[in-house]
Scaffold this active site. Sequence first.
Site, PDB file in Angstrom:
ATOM      1  CG  ASP A 282      -1.579  -1.414   1.533  1.00 40.90           C
ATOM      2  OD1 ASP A 282      -2.016  -1.618   0.305  1.00 40.90           O
ATOM      3  OD2 ASP A 282      -2.250  -1.381   2.695  1.00 40.90           O
TER       4      ASP A 282
HETATM    5  N1  URA Z   1      -1.423  -5.888   3.561  1.00 34.75           N
HETATM    6  C1  URA Z   1      -2.001  -4.327   3.781  1.00 34.75           C
HETATM    7  O1  URA Z   1      -2.747  -4.457   4.606  1.00 34.75           O
HETATM    8  N2  URA Z   1      -0.939  -3.697   3.260  1.00 34.75           N
HETATM    9  C2  URA Z   1       0.173  -4.189   2.384  1.00 34.75           C
HETATM   10  O2  URA Z   1       0.932  -2.554   2.222  1.00 34.75           O
HETATM   11  C3  URA Z   1       0.084  -5.427   2.386  1.00 34.75           C
HETATM   12  C4  URA Z   1      -0.173  -6.009   3.487  1.00 34.75           C
END
Ligand code: URA
Length: 233
Positions: free
Chosen positions: A102
């Site tokens: 993310d």
């Molecule tokens: N899980 C998440 O919620 N976000 C990420 O960036 C990676 C795994």
Amino acid sequence: MRLDKFLSNCGLGTRSQVKDIIKSNKIKVNTELVKKPEFNINPEKDVVYYEDNKIEYKEFYYFLLNKPKGYLSATEDTFQPTILDFFSNYSHLDLFPVGRLDKDTTGAIIITNDGLLAHQLISPKYHVDKIYIAALDKEVDPSIKEEFEDGIMLDGEKTLPAKIEFLDKNICRVTLHQGKYHQVKRMFEHFSYKVIELHRERFAFLTLDNLEESSYRELTNEEVINLKSLCKK
Ligand code: URA
């Protein structure tokens, strides 16, 4: 393969830069001086020289990036920075990230142009470890362990077996073998916790030792071989 593409893939420059190099009589294919960018070569058989130095052909590139916050795990975006911005010197290579972190997640992410290996590394089939450190908005109750590890329902299916370790009151280490959208955040949300910081400390056996945030390094041949061998089982 066209000579200009070959040279560009080898890192000699962009397609237009290598065209200029070719036209300036600096490239030999075997014993022949070649001046045409469209000249066809066989990378397996032909030997190419730049100013009499042999050029080693590399089709695929593999990097490990320590992703900072604020960058999208995408190849391009009209408004926001992407992690490919760190690889502007390699714009001729068609690189892309292996899976996604993310925008606000930090840590280990592989960038490559090897579509097959990328696909295998994120496939749940090969159980490649993705290890995260999550900071939560409140103290975690360790009683979530059994259900968390056994799997919870996300998008209509149960998550694969996972692992959770309780490192501090509100800090956990989570090991996953799949990468559903916002998976770590949504797994904690299931238990009414909000993830306030998320960091991937390891992808497969690749850790971020000595790699500062926003820096990357090329994987060694041995690391690439080891990643491939994880996907053979
Ligand atoms: N899980 C998440 O919620 N976000 C990420 O960036 C990676 C795994």
